[in-house]
Enzyme design. Sequence first.
Site, PDB file in Angstrom:
ATOM      1  N   GLU A 427      20.742  68.491  51.812  1.00  0.00           N
ATOM      2  CA  GLU A 427      21.531  68.988  50.937  1.00  0.00           C
ATOM      3  C   GLU A 427      22.203  67.924  49.532  1.00  0.00           C
ATOM      4  OE1 GLU A 427      24.629  72.176  50.919  1.00  0.00           O
ATOM      5  OE2 GLU A 427      22.893  74.119  51.921  1.00  0.00           O
ATOM      6  N   GLU A 503      18.316  75.510  57.922  1.00  0.00           N
ATOM      7  CA  GLU A 503      19.772  75.949  57.411  1.00  0.00           C
ATOM      8  C   GLU A 503      19.883  78.048  56.794  1.00  0.00           C
ATOM      9  OE1 GLU A 503      22.554  73.215  56.181  1.00  0.00           O
ATOM     10  OE2 GLU A 503      23.884  74.867  55.908  1.00  0.00           O
TER      11      GLU A 503
HETATM   12  C1  GAL Z   1      25.152  74.619  53.264  1.00  0.00           C
HETATM   13  C2  GAL Z   1      26.143  73.515  53.846  1.00  0.00           C
HETATM   14  C3  GAL Z   1      27.326  73.032  55.263  1.00  0.00           C
HETATM   15  C4  GAL Z   1      27.662  74.331  55.114  1.00  0.00           C
HETATM   16  C5  GAL Z   1      27.733  75.851  54.552  1.00  0.00           C
HETATM   17  C6  GAL Z   1      28.763  77.002  54.816  1.00  0.00           C
HETATM   18  O1  GAL Z   1      25.476  74.683  52.514  1.00  0.00           O
HETATM   19  O2  GAL Z   1      24.877  72.056  54.565  1.00  0.00           O
HETATM   20  O3  GAL Z   1      27.007  72.159  55.494  1.00  0.00           O
HETATM   21  O4  GAL Z   1      28.728  74.070  54.012  1.00  0.00           O
HETATM   22  O5  GAL Z   1      26.282  75.491  53.295  1.00  0.00           O
HETATM   23  O6  GAL Z   1      27.902  77.994  54.519  1.00  0.00           O
END
Ligand code: GAL
Length: 812
Positions: A427, A503
């Site tokens: 991100e 993710e």
């Molecule tokens: C994502 C990020 C992670 C964590 C997660 C929490 O956007 O890549 O590091 O912050 O959100 O939901």
Amino acid sequence: MNCGQSFYIFMMLTLFGVLQLHSQEKSIQILNSGWKFTKGNPPNAAQRDFDDAAWETVTVPHDWAIYGPFDKEVDKQVVAITQNGEQVASEKTGRTGALPYIGDAWYRTQFSLPTLDENKKVLILFEGAMSEPEIFINGKKVGEWKYGYSYFYFDITDIVNNSKNLLAVKLTNKGLSSRWYPGAGLYRNVKVIVKNKKSIDQWGTFITTPVIITKTAQVNIKTKVAGENLRLVTDILDHSGIKITSNETTTIFGHQFEQNIAVTSPKLWSPETPYLYTAVSKLFSGAELRDEVTTKFGIREIKYDQQTGFSLNGEVRKFKGVCLHHDLGPLGTAINRAALKRQLTILKDLGCNAIRSSHNMPSLEQLELCDEMGFMFLAESFDEWAKPKVENGYHLYFEEYAEKDVVNLVRATRNHPSIVMWSAGNEVPDQWGSDGVKRAKWLQNIFHREDPTRPVTVGMDQVKAVMESGFGALLDVPGLNYRVHLYEEAFEKFPQGFILGSETASTVSSRGIYKFPVEKASMKTYDDFQSSSYDLEYCSWSNLPDDDFVLQDDKPWVIGEFVWTGFDYLGEPTPYDEAWPSRSSYFGMIDLAGIPKDRYYLYRSRWNTEDETLHILPHWNWEGREGETTPVFAYTNYDSAELFLNGKSLGIQKKNNASPQHRYRLMWMDVKYEPGTLKVVAFDKEGNAVSEKEIKTAGTPHQLVLDPDVTTLKANGEDLAFVTVSVVDKNGIPCPTATNQLNFKVKGAGTFRAACNGDATSLELFHLPTMKLFSGKLVVIVQASTQVGNIELTVTGKGLKTGDLTLESMKP
Ligand code: GAL
């Protein structure tokens, strides 16, 4: 591992408690005991004659911040987290764990070397130092690094001598430098390597298996060396250490040997069959052995195909993965093999087959264990490139260090068969703008140059922007973070032919806590700063597990997912970023203590295809809710089940397509609470009752019960047992709401190391031998000493029958 260890090595503990691996041609010392440590920045701390007697004595790996205290003022950030869609700045406490990681600190130790002559060289190697390490030997600065997650080494031949040498390391941790708990200190191994100048380069071995057919595999070994007129002999050993083939060469181009060795009837590496071979590379000058490097490797084929997606050894499969931060909960970031192994053992039972080291370089110990235990690995590098997320983040070093950091990541880890993909970033705000597109290309090219065998991804959350700019199209593997509603569009627009859920989910819950009414909600908060374990609460940018399951099941072009997260971690207490006290995450399927939450069983019911899953929630101790609606869910691999409350049927539920939740969970929404016994009976596809499970309302807490993950330990001063402590009533029924304060005593051949109850709002310190139960449970960690013998753990609590346990510590 590709850092070499000699065939003729022997191990000894020196005067300084330093582990040594010795041989004529090479010695590797792991500097783990006898260190002196102080916080602050005393003048002349690098000098030999500096008196460090008053400093604390510590062992390395070490995390200086995990001992607390928790304090909301530590790294308090008044920021708008733009990647979470925030526009207005607000006070964030606990974002980095509320533990005192900020500031300078020094470590000092001494080491002696075997007799050196002009043919020898000496390296000092760090596998990670948090952060901005500056290295001094005998009072002289030999070098520095910036990124706390990088592996790096320096040649210190000209500064060391045969007698005692002084190593001093200064570390600097800036506030506003991380989005989670980074830890602090020499949290991974430090090694001193003495070898011949004419030898194999550090990280100079690169083993790939370009051609695999049933009868034979081509093992390609490139070996970088220093020196002239050399001969390389490589033996290949099977899993049990028996030599199966060998190759000798003197042909060298540009300081690099290249060998192609045939292994017949190769046994392929996979998560189910983690078969490892060993290459022993011996470098000779004439008849004299100059160096010897032992490298474990696997024979396996990975393929990312536009039509079929990802396959391993010819079999198309999906990543059933979890993201993990590097902290080990109550142990902080100090690396410990037993703690990592326990994590992976739990993840194996879950049916997980892959790990993403979010958002940085993994420990070498974790990779070794993934090779051995069978997990595929997505090795990540950065959370920031040139554009910032936090004021003092990696963007400060990106220009100068990014290439070096990637090179070291790849060279140090590329022989691990577990690694099946690299990630150049997570991100990164550079997803916006044309400079970011160029940076993506540049970084991907570095990965390709260093390792042409594995693809590169970036976890992307700005999906619209990367579709527009070409950023997403240029990557080998387009990784989407969340944004389930954009998968279809991204698949249409991107050329690769597949999408990875790099993710997913970011569903939040607290173990054993249930909230009413039971409903789907985004960024839901409660007065007790807990989230509901009905698994229906998520973040404004994320979604529920079931939404991901739909994509995984219905879209053949989705090649898998990495769930945020496997285990809870220190810091980032969303949705309570602004609430105090709250200092660790709610995202895990498993809590900070390593105890599974309900969500674990939801994933297990899909991922673990070998074993039955039949799990009921919530618990059944709802005094005061008599007659009120208290829904019951079952997470199971079976399609349907019948629920009984005190023997009365509450009907059969069958998975169906009414909603993603109905598709993956069995839900009885109208149950009216009455104390007693709740039972589910599960049916197979033909409607036969095949399994049942019941839970009961517990009486008052009566007795402590101790359940260790292992019963024998290695007497090596490092090994750990994780003992789950729960409290039961006088009939042996677990008390799911108990919060009794407990005390721990360890006697014999071990010590009390830490405790954790998984409560994100607890400010009790992990290293003190007392803690409250959270939802009726906690975990006590016992550490072996170097003595062989019994270790006795006693757990007491006021008015409770004491829990006792004897563990055995054996010769390593
Ligand atoms: C994502 C990020 C992670 C964590 C997660 C929490 O956007 O890549 O590091 O912050 O959100 O939901």
